[in-house]
Motif scaffolding. Structure first.
Motif, mmCIF file in Angstrom:
data_model
loop_
_atom_site.group_PDB
_atom_site.id
_atom_site.type_symbol
_atom_site.label_atom_id
_atom_site.label_comp_id
_atom_site.label_asym_id
_atom_site.label_seq_id
_atom_site.Cartn_x
_atom_site.Cartn_y
_atom_site.Cartn_z
ATOM 1 N N ILE A 201 0.841 -1.202 0.000
ATOM 2 C CA ILE A 201 0.000 0.000 0.000
ATOM 3 C C ILE A 201 0.882 1.261 0.000
ATOM 4 N N ILE A 202 1.952 1.218 0.807
ATOM 5 C CA ILE A 202 2.849 2.383 0.848
ATOM 6 C C ILE A 202 3.511 2.579 -0.520
ATOM 7 N N ALA A 204 2.406 1.837 -3.320
ATOM 8 C CA ALA A 204 1.418 2.352 -4.274
ATOM 9 C C ALA A 204 1.278 3.869 -4.173
ATOM 10 N N MET A 205 1.465 4.402 -2.970
ATOM 11 C CA MET A 205 1.353 5.863 -2.806
ATOM 12 C C MET A 205 2.442 6.600 -3.583
ATOM 13 N N ALA B 492 -3.551 8.715 -5.086
ATOM 14 C CA ALA B 492 -2.922 7.471 -4.619
ATOM 15 C C ALA B 492 -2.851 7.444 -3.102
ATOM 16 N N THR B 493 -2.506 8.595 -2.497
ATOM 17 C CA THR B 493 -2.442 8.646 -1.041
ATOM 18 C C THR B 493 -3.832 8.459 -0.434
ATOM 19 N N PRO B 514 4.007 10.259 0.556
ATOM 20 C CA PRO B 514 4.947 11.212 -0.052
ATOM 21 C C PRO B 514 4.743 12.631 0.466
#
Lengths: 408, 519
Positions: A201-202, A204-205, B492-493, B514
């Motif tokens: 998931i991280i 993907a960010m 995305a976040t 990010p």
């Protein structure tokens, strides 16, 4: 299928499936073949006493000025030096670990080696060595010689383009620079708290950001490390005695260098022996024993890749030739480089040397430096990777005169 | 919006109240005077505050709202008597470094060292020497703890960041000699009081501080036995910059100027030739010894040094401070620290102009920076270094609920390779992203995100035999943070946050995002 192999494959597959990171090739797919050259630098921080590791047994002066801590001439006694050459012996703490490697021709020593930095300051000398530049030429902190070496070797065929890795908490100066080098200490590994689902998931960010590749390869390196370490846990669960300290770390490094990273760096501290350093036994002997066990374990764990491996062990400087008032030694100058590996032409003590006496002491206190460390390393790099002189001058700016001592 | 329902599900109630207080007014922050504030959107205000403090949090936002951003900024630039929360202040007040001055502290440590060295028995000597080292370590740890508590909770956030900035600019390293006993005083007497004052005063305080003199070996620099270390770094790193137009000859001349400037840890003064007595200066363990000073004629940067004794050094420091290269070099470094790895040249030029017009008044140079459109309108692109990442995360998660134990904070910044007083080379830690965004760094950062986001992580655990841990809950999912930045979060976040299975995981993803890496 053997259990270990099964575990390896299973973990690999699950990690790959769980991460499913686009654009990231898992390392096992791109790792070096066993025939590719490998280089590991082991940096002994603190100034290791060369005269204890490699006692100059033909020097009566040595026995005069170290009445309490000298290592006895080779003899039947187990506490005496192990015979190397007419002039040099080896510390007896290395009898069962490194001495066999020497006798097999896989270990050599370069005494009277070091740097021309004369500050006798640990950090300044360590840094200047890791920077690998001419002293006082510039203060270009942040570009180390191993990083420049890796940069020079970029773009070669996969088999000779070594992936660099620092097995340290912080990226050491030697591996800082233009090329992005991963770093992970293998001393105290704990299971990562961010689990595989969370990692996915991280990651993907970060898709589409400048750090996408870094984050993905960070997780991939971590998976790789944990996968290699599963063999260790497996062994432990079957009742095998787990290695401790540097031996454990060295075995872990070997597993990663066997599979993936062909250019490595690790440091080992604890060599600053101003007081009660001991002789054939005692504090320094214990440190040498631990280091010897680690290096021997590394050679075993490398398996067939050991044949193409060179390990260089060095310290920022040696220590005073005379013992001090505390049965220890103070910061000196010349030291000794250890060169070992299946690729090494060992069973020799090479480099420029002089007979050790009061007259040949540097500044009336230390071993002189007759073999500049860049000269020795340059000669090894030339042999290992066939570097040209101009490529070497990119690795060691301003330095000419790499000397091929036929160590590889 | 899906995120909002999730937010409400996890948002602790009192966090919401505080947040509403800040947002409900929703009036643009008053701006005016010289110090213009941020653009009037919640997101812009958050980003501005996040750039100007160690990390935006609710309580600071509330103060800014009450005072108006212009007035608040002026107070940041002229801080007076900033106070810490009671528990943090009590911790600081109880420290040895708060209670014992530099001279006494060094004298005590020197005695301990000499007593240990004098022992005959090897085993006893080794134990005594270890005890000496441990005490030095403890003193360094006190200094680091104090630094972190102030960074987290001092209302004077700009002053605290500038203290770190100068600590880094005028770097010393804890492992040299007995520097660990000097760090607390170095920070408190040489750096913090001048952090926003005149650069010349700061430079003088640093150049005469025993920590710097020992770190760069000027205590070894004497006539006929020149040690160039301090002279070189004074020009290359502290003032002119490496391309500042000085020559190797200037380094040698400055080294001669600096001879005699050193440290005397004995209780007695040296025996001097009679005619030199009037030139001898001693303050605590700082010493200018005219007998070690090179009295020959000297020229620095094309100018003759005409003073006598310590006055020569004063003249040299004046010369270096007023050199245009210093204005350019330090202004660029300030803009790099506060705004961008590649600050706009026009902005740096304006800061350097302010520097020259005000004779190096640091607060005025910063005002030029903070009120520049390049600053107030910038998007968050500056990658947080480990110190800022950890501090901003803890400030955001726990706001003004002061942690009881900064041990975890120190361990986190150590793990990421930026320990306080831990930079060995005199250049200080790099201020640019490339030093801090490697693979190993980021995976470690995500682990730390999880530690901070998941619970108290030991931050509220007291030390000692009867250690207790107070319950504490990170307050990340409050409306202030989320509403203020939600427009800045990528899809995305947001998608990641939507996948959180618990408030702890939601916190972890937010701190690992990010957007949390930059300011």
């Amino acid at each position: 299928m053997q259990r270990r192999q099964f575990l390896h494959t299973a973990l690999h597959t699950s990690a790959a499936a769980a991460l499913s990171l686009p654009g990231v090739q898992l390392h096992a797919a791109t790792g070096p073949t066993t025939g590719a050259p490998r280089f590991l630098m082991v940096f002994l921080r603190g100034g290791m006493d060369a005269a204890s590791l490699l006692p100059p047994v033909s020097s009566s002066f040595y026995y005069e000025v170290r009445p309490d801590i000298a290592i006895a001439k080779p003899d039947a006694d187990l506490t005496s030096a192990l015979p190397l050459t007419a002039d040099w012996g080896l510390h007896p703490a290395l009898r069962d670990t490194l001495y066999p490697l020497y006798q097999q021709g896989e270990l050599a020593f370069v005494p009277y080696s070091g740097t021309d930095n004369l500050s006798r300051s640990h950090f300044e000398t360590q840094d200047s060595i890791e920077l690998g530049q001419q002293n006082h030429s510039s203060t270009a902190y942040g570009s180390g010689f191993l990083n420049r070496l890796a940069t020079q070797l970029q773009g070669r065929p996969a088999v000779t383009s070594p992936a660099p890795m620092a097995f340290t908490d912080q990226l050491p100066i030697a591996l800082q620079g233009e090329l992005r080098v991963p770093n992970t200490s293998l001393r105290n590994l704990s299971k990562p708290s961010v689990d595989t689902r969370q990692s996915r998931i991280i990651a993907a960010m970060y898709q589409g950001t400048a750090l996408e590749g870094t984050v993905q390869s960070g997780f991939a390196v971590r998976e790789q490390v944990m996968r290699e370490m599963s063999a260790e846990m497996d062994a432990a669960s079957r009742g095998a005695i787990t290695a401790k300290g540097f031996e454990l770390e060295a075995r872990r490094i070997a597993r990663l260098m066997r599979e993936q990273y062909a250019l490595g760096f690790v440091d080992v501290g604890g060599w600053d022996t101003h007081v009660a350093q001991g002789g054939a036994t005692g504090y320094l002997a214990n440190r040498l024993d631990e280091l010897g066990q680690g290096l021997a374990a590394f050679s075993q764990e490398m398996g067939s890749a050991w044949r193409n491996t060179v390990v260089v062990v060095m310290s920022e400087f040696g220590r005073t030739f005379r013992q001090n008032g505390n049965r220890g030694t103070d910061h000196g100058h010349g030291s000794v480089m250890w060169v070992l590996g299946g690729a090494v032409r060992g069973k020799q003590v090479v480099g420029e040397q002089v007979q050790m006496s009061a007259a040949t002491l540097f500044q009336n206190r230390d071993y002189a430096v007759l073999n500049e460390y860049r000269s020795v390393l340059g000669g090894i790099f030339k042999r290992q990777w066939g570097l040209s002189d101009s490529q070497l001058s990119n690795v060691f700016p301003g330095f000419k005169g790499a000397r091929d001592w036929g160590l590889v | 919006m899906r995120s909002d329902t999730r937010l409400l599900r996890f948002a602790p109630l009192w966090g919401l109240c505080v947040a509403l207080l800040f947002l409900s007014g929703c009036a643009p922050l008053p701006s005016g005077g010289v110090a213009d504030g941020p653009a009037p959107t919640a997101q812009a205000r958050y980003e501005w505050l996040n750039r100007i403090t160690w990390g935006a949090n609710t309580s600071t936002a509330r103060v800014v709202e009450q005072q108006g951003s212009a007035r608040w900024l002026q107070q940041q630039l002229q801080p007076q008597g900033a106070s810490l929360p009671e528990s943090a202040q009590a911790t600081v007040s109880a420290m040895t470094i708060s209670q014992t001055g530099l001279t006494d502290l060094v004298a005590t440590m020197e005695k301990q060292r000499k007593d240990a060295d004098a022992l005959r028995d090897d085993v006893a000597k080794k134990a005594a020497q270890q005890a000496y080292q441990q005490e030095l370590n403890r003193l360094a740890r006190e200094a680091a703890t104090r630094h972190v508590l102030r960074a987290l909770y001092s209302p004077a956030q700009v002053q605290e960041q500038m203290t770190w900035f100068w600590l880094n600019h005028f770097n010393v390293h804890l492992s040299k000699h007995n520097l660990r006993a000097m760090l607390g005083d170095y920070e408190d007497s040489a750096l913090r009081p001048h952090a926003l004052g005149r650069f010349r005063d700061l430079l003088g305080a640093v150049s005469y501080h025993p920590a710097m003199l020992r770190y760069l070996d000027n205590d070894q620099n004497a006539a006929g036995r020149i040690n160039e270390n301090f002279a070189r770094e004074l020009m290359e790193l502290h003032t002119l910059g490496v391309d500042g137009g000085y020559t190797q000859k200037d380094v040698q001349e400055l080294a001669r100027v600096l001879t005699g400037l050193g440290v005397n840890m004995n209780s007695s003064n040296p025996n001097l030739r009679k005619e030199l007595n009037r030139l001898y200066v001693r303050k605590g363990i700082f010493e200018f010894n005219p007998q070690r000073h090179d009295t020959g004629p000297k020229a620095l940067l094309g100018q003759a040094i005409t003073g006598e004794g310590l006055a020569e050094i004063e003249q040299a420091l004046d010369l270096l401070t007023r050199h245009p290269a210093t204005a350019r070099f330090v202004s660029r470094k300030l803009a790099t620290f506060w705004l961008s790895d590649t600050p706009p040249q026009a902005l740096v030029d304006r800061m350097a102009a302010t520097w020259r017009a005000t004779d190096g008044q640091i607060a005025r140079v910063l005002e030029t920076l903070f009120t520049a459109p390049e600053f107030t309108n910038a998007r968050p692109t500056k990658f947080k270094d480990p110190m800022r990442y950890v501090l901003s995360s803890v400030r955001l998660a726990y706001d003004d609920k002061a942690v009881l134990n900064v041990g975890p904070v120190l361990n986190w910044i150590n793990r990421m390779g930026q320990p306080l007083y831990g930079r060995q080379t005199p250049d200080g830690y790099p201020l640019v992203a490339s030093a801090w965004d490697s693979t190993g760094q980021l995976t470690t950062r995500f682990e730390i995100a999880k530690a901070i986001g998941s619970g108290s992580a030991g931050l509220f655990k007291t030390d000692g035999p009867q250690a207790t841990e107070k319950a504490a809950f990170p307050q990340l999912a409050n409306a202030l943070y989320y509403q203020a930045i939600q427009n800045g979060l990528s899809s995305a976040t947001r998608a990641a946050l939507d996948q959180a299975n618990s408030p702890q995981e939601w916190n972890t993803f937010l701190l690992a995002a990010p957007e949390s890496m930059r300011r």
